[in-house]
Design an enzyme around this catalytic site. Structure first.
Site, PDB file in Angstrom:
ATOM      1  N   SER A 205       0.847  -1.192   0.000  1.00 45.79           N
ATOM      2  CA  SER A 205       0.000   0.000   0.000  1.00 45.79           C
ATOM      3  C   SER A 205       0.879   1.237   0.000  1.00 45.79           C
ATOM      4  O   SER A 205       2.049   1.207   0.405  1.00 45.79           O
ATOM      5  CB  SER A 205      -0.892   0.017   1.246  1.00 45.79           C
ATOM      6  OG  SER A 205      -0.117   0.306   2.405  1.00 45.79           O
ATOM      7  N   ASP A 206       0.299   2.348  -0.461  1.00 45.63           N
ATOM      8  CA  ASP A 206       0.929   3.630  -0.173  1.00 45.63           C
ATOM      9  C   ASP A 206       0.768   3.876   1.328  1.00 45.63           C
ATOM     10  O   ASP A 206      -0.056   3.238   1.994  1.00 45.63           O
ATOM     11  CB  ASP A 206       0.291   4.740  -0.998  1.00 45.63           C
ATOM     12  CG  ASP A 206       1.217   5.933  -1.196  1.00 45.63           C
ATOM     13  OD1 ASP A 206       2.185   6.077  -0.413  1.00 45.63           O
ATOM     14  OD2 ASP A 206       0.978   6.727  -2.128  1.00 45.63           O
ATOM     15  N   TRP A 207       1.546   4.793   1.873  1.00 45.96           N
ATOM     16  CA  TRP A 207       1.569   4.994   3.320  1.00 45.96           C
ATOM     17  C   TRP A 207       0.209   5.452   3.823  1.00 45.96           C
ATOM     18  O   TRP A 207      -0.347   6.438   3.355  1.00 45.96           O
ATOM     19  CB  TRP A 207       2.668   5.977   3.674  1.00 45.96           C
ATOM     20  CG  TRP A 207       3.981   5.324   4.036  1.00 45.96           C
ATOM     21  CD1 TRP A 207       4.733   5.585   5.143  1.00 45.96           C
ATOM     22  CD2 TRP A 207       4.681   4.297   3.335  1.00 45.96           C
ATOM     23  NE1 TRP A 207       5.872   4.784   5.160  1.00 45.96           N
ATOM     24  CE2 TRP A 207       5.857   3.976   4.059  1.00 45.96           C
ATOM     25  CE3 TRP A 207       4.435   3.593   2.152  1.00 45.96           C
ATOM     26  CZ2 TRP A 207       6.775   3.012   3.665  1.00 45.96           C
ATOM     27  CZ3 TRP A 207       5.346   2.614   1.739  1.00 45.96           C
ATOM     28  CH2 TRP A 207       6.490   2.341   2.490  1.00 45.96           C
ATOM     29  N   PHE A 208      -0.347   4.674   4.758  1.00 48.63           N
ATOM     30  CA  PHE A 208      -1.678   4.899   5.323  1.00 48.63           C
ATOM     31  C   PHE A 208      -2.755   4.781   4.245  1.00 48.63           C
ATOM     32  O   PHE A 208      -3.802   5.426   4.344  1.00 48.63           O
ATOM     33  CB  PHE A 208      -1.766   6.268   6.015  1.00 48.63           C
ATOM     34  CG  PHE A 208      -0.701   6.502   7.046  1.00 48.63           C
ATOM     35  CD1 PHE A 208      -0.754   5.877   8.276  1.00 48.63           C
ATOM     36  CD2 PHE A 208       0.367   7.339   6.772  1.00 48.63           C
ATOM     37  CE1 PHE A 208       0.248   6.087   9.229  1.00 48.63           C
ATOM     38  CE2 PHE A 208       1.366   7.559   7.705  1.00 48.63           C
ATOM     39  CZ  PHE A 208       1.314   6.933   8.940  1.00 48.63           C
ATOM     40  N   GLY A 209      -2.526   3.929   3.249  1.00 46.66           N
ATOM     41  CA  GLY A 209      -3.424   3.833   2.114  1.00 46.66           C
ATOM     42  C   GLY A 209      -4.302   2.601   2.096  1.00 46.66           C
ATOM     43  O   GLY A 209      -4.820   2.247   1.033  1.00 46.66           O
TER      44      GLY A 209
END
Length: 823
Positions: free
Chosen positions: A212-216
């Site tokens: 995932s993208d960060w916090f995604g």
């Protein structure tokens, strides 16, 4: 820990930059660090200096696989030496709109160019045993509302345009990809089983890790079912223990979990052989120097004003001469070496007394100007330049502790992820409590007058001068997109009268609440701008043989979570260029910007050179190009329009319901301009050099091995005098049976290119292979690629608008290329 819990633990990060390990499954803890312009530090600390390479758009402008691969190898070496397993790059999104906030990271507007050069970068990085991570899959082409917008895109456009660079990365063997924040056709990319499994794993037969993208991430079951392998950062939110619980409840598949763990184990194995040997600093700098020069695009050169004659006097003008933008303002920014020389310093070193004047002419216009030119000194150590930073806790009654930690910093942007020195982990602060960061310095103004101080933060920020509060700003509200909020928060400006020679103490204090993912503060200041900057610059231009205007943007013109609202340079710079061009007919304009900018003054300048965000060796490389020691090797990877409205996409804002319609379909960039018969100011693929390279005989022939469809090319000859670079470009155009452009298809699209260096008096034959895929289209009904049968025109060109030779061919039902009477 039982087997299920042990496996599930691996699917979520351990912290901001690392993953968990499991020796029983041969999975190491992996370290993931942001790119792609270099190897960032985990703490965004200006003291953690790294190599700063040219931006993605600059590398795209080289049109040179070898240059891009070499830069990738260099960054892979540095990543390996710093114990980095995964370098988060390249960014393979496309510059769909010139307003995109991260266009500087992209490889331009064309999927073939982006995929080819992105693959070269990947190959270079991974040759050093470090994984590249292609991002952001898919359609995260603009920044405004990126966490929530829902891209509406048809299947043909998705496959032919936006997935194409990622498909090239998969064919190149990239070891990891990152799912984008946004939705595509109703589903978050991190939960999109069609993207992550049916396309990546099944159709492309790709075996890498998707993170995932960060916090995604948004759910447990949806992420696992779609094929997401790793949630970042840690600690876990939706995967990790939640994944184990979902499997126990029967809501998620144990088989899917096992597949993700197997892919993580494969990534661990692939990165276990990295070497930590780095090349000498001088060799690294030379490569970045040559790469920057290879990216500079000479757009016009009337009267051969460049290279500069050996006896010419030069006036250096413009804000970006002494204060250039080397890179963008995202969280992937690199701590720049203090040895980096701006263009002004490099030109003075190269030209000596021939630089007869320097005038900024117009103010630089950063969101938060740096205080460093005012020579701040730390309050706890007045002999040391910079700022004293102290960290305090604030209890629920508002009481502030004594300093729990103290540091000295030399930057006006301070960001902390998950924890702060002395204060501890944000999430662990007791309810109702918070923290305070105080940034202090001593200033001694050189002149009387008004000084403007700027500040922003993720808490309540107060500015005090000599203990007296003079302004407040910032905001304690932390929106869901904290990463973008840290960079684009509202800036408060306060004007203060200061006296020359009188020392003052300046304090910026930020109070913030506990919890959250990160905190940050930005601060800066400068004297009020003199009113006669432009007049002084015009006088200097008149007195010199040649005037060089360094115009452009600031690093914070390119941000995460924010797109541009205008394509023009600041008005003061546009006016400056007009006035200097009127004062000196031998005016060279160097545009230090990483995206399409309006150039209404271009017809009045003798020469225009686009230098992008070129990395740390900008100054020396530019001095070499301006004096002719190196060739300006770049060609445009984007289209520069005459009018903003001529672009296919001018607004990046989603609709009220969050939808972002890709209604232009496959007509992106030059495809739009060519198909709609719109004349750009400077077309895709355009760029001039200093060498006199002649195009001679064109050729087209079938591949005797049968591995390729055909080869097309040209014989080049370089006239005596100066060698240089040529970029041979191949475009393919579908035609009707009557020889007209096919309705509903792009007028033409790039299908091949070759960057060629040629010596004076040399003749070289250039061959460019074509595959049947280059003459294929996505068949939505069949769900796959098929050769587009019928007539085609294959164009050998210097740019999308400068065609040297056209071959008429025919693709038959068997997918074979035919020439002659039926072609």
């Amino acid at each position: 820990m039982n087997e299920l819990d042990a496996m599930a633990r691996l699917t979520a990060g351990a912290d901001m930059h690392t993953t968990h390990s499991d020796p029983d499954r041969l999975v190491r803890s992996l370290r993931l660090i942001d790119g792609p312009m270099g190897v960032t530090g985990e703490l965004l600390d200006e003291r953690d200096v790294s190599l700063l390479a040219p931006s993605g758009i600059a590398l795209a402008a080289t049109w040179n696989r070898e240059t891009v691969r070499a830069v990738g190898e260099l960054l892979g070496e540095q990543a390996a030496a710093r114990d980095v397993d995964v370098l988060l790059g390249p960014n393979l999104n496309l510059s769909r709109s010139p307003a995109g906030g991260r266009n500087f990271e992209h490889f331009g507007e064309d999927p073939y160019l982006a995929g080819t050069l992105g693959a070269a970068w990947i190959t270079g990085v991974q040759s050093k045993g470090v994984a590249a991570c292609a991002k952001h899959l898919v359609c995260n082409d603009t920044e405004a509302g990126r966490h929530g917008y829902d891209v509406q895109v048809d299947e043909q456009t998705l496959h032919e345009v936006y997935l194409a660079p990622f498909a090239a990365a998969a064919r190149a063997g990239v070891w990891a990809m990152m799912a984008a924040y946004n939705k595509v056709n109703g589903r978050h990319c991190a939960e999109h089983s069609k993207l992550l499994t049916r396309i990546l794993r099944d159709r492309w037969d790709w075996d890498g890790v998707v993170m995932s993208d960060w916090f995604g991430t948004h759910s447990t079951v949806g992420s696992l079912a779609a094929g997401l392998d790793l949630e970042m950062p840690g600690p876990a939110r939706h995967l990790g223990p939640a994944a184990a619980a979902a499997v126990r409840a029967g809501d998620a598949s144990a088989t899917a979990l096992k597949r993700s763990v197997d892919r993580l184990a494969l990534l661990s194995h692939r990165t276990s052989g990295r070497t930590s040997r780095e090349r000498p600093d001088a060799a690294a700098r030379r490569l970045l120097h040559e790469a920057a020069a290879d990216s500079f695009v000479l757009l016009k050169n009337d009267g051969a004003v460049l290279p500069l004659p050996g006896d010419t006097s030069v006036a250096v003008i413009g804000p970006n001469a002494a204060d250039p933008a080397y890179q963008g303002g995202t969280f992937a920014r690199i701590a720049l070496s203090p040895e980096a020389r701006p263009p002004l310093a490099a030109l003075r070193e190269t030209l000596g007394p021939r630089v007869v004047a320097h005038e900024p002419g117009a103010p630089s216009d950063p969101r938060v100007p740096s205080l460093l030119p005012l020579a701040p000194r730390a309050t706890d150590s007045p002999d040391q330049p910079g700022f004293t930073v102290t960290y305090h806790r604030v209890d629920s009654d508002g009481a502030v502790t004594q300093p729990l930690a103290t540091d000295t910093r030399a930057t006006g942007t301070l960001v902390w992820f998950t924890e702060l020195p002395g204060i501890g982990t944000l999430a662990d602060l007791p309810a109702g409590s918070g923290g305070l960061v105080r940034v202090s310095c001593l200033l001694t103004p050189e002149t009387d007058g008004t000084y403007d101080f700027h500040f922003a933060g993720t808490g309540d920020v107060r500015l005090s001068i000599d203990g007296r509060e003079v302004g407040r700003g910032g905001s304690r509200a932390l929106p869901a997109d904290v990463m973008g909020a840290l960079l684009r928060g509202d800036v408060t400006r306060v004007s203060v009268e200061l006296a020359a020679g009188r020392q003052v103490r300046v304090d910026f204090e930020m109070h913030f609440d506990g919890g959250g993912r990160a905190q940050g503060i930005q601060f800066g200041g400068r004297p009020a701008v003199p009113s006669d900057l432009a007049e002084r610059a015009v006088r200097a231009a008149r007195a010199a043989d040649t005037a060089i205007v360094f115009a452009g943007v600031t690093p914070d013109s390119s941000l995460e979570s924010q797109d541009r609202d205008a394509l023009a340079l600041p008005t003061a710079q546009t006016d400056l260029i007009e006035h200097v061009c009127a004062a000196n007919p031998r005016t060279v304009v160097v545009v230090n910007a990483p995206f399409a900018v309006d150039m209404p003054w271009a017809d009045r300048a003798a020469a225009v050179l686009l230098s992008w965000f070129p990395g740390q060796e900008y100054g020396p490389a530019l001095a070499d190009v301006l004096t002719g020691a190196l060739e300006p090797g770049g060609r445009l990877p984007i289209t520069l329009a005459r009018e903003d409205r001529d672009h296919a996409v001018t607004s990046t804002a989603p609709s009220a319901d969050g939808r972002l319609a890709y209604s232009e379909g496959v007509l992106v960039g030059y495809r739009h301009f060519d198909t709609l018969r719109r004349t750009p100011r400077f077309c895709f693929g355009h760029g001039l050099g200093y060498a006199d390279v002649r195009w001679r005989a064109a050729h087209l022939h079938a591949d005797p091995t049968g591995r390729r469809l055909a080869h097309v090319g040209v014989t080049l000859g370089c006239e005596p005098g100066q060698g240089g670079k040529e970029v041979v470009q191949v475009y393919v155009a579908p035609l009707t049976e009557t020889g007209e452009p096919e309705p509903g298809r792009p007028e033409q699209q790039l299908a091949g290119f070759a960057a060629v260096h040629i010596a004076p008096g040399e003749e070289r034959r250039v061959d460019i292979p074509l595959d049947i895929r280059d003459l294929s289209v996505w068949d939505t009904r069949a769900g796959g690629w098929r050769p587009r049968t019928g007539r085609w025109e294959i164009r050998l060109a210097r740019s999308s608008r400068d065609v040297f030779h056209r071959f008429r061919v025919y693709v038959d039902q068997e997918g074979r290329l035919r020439t002659g009477p039926t072609g």
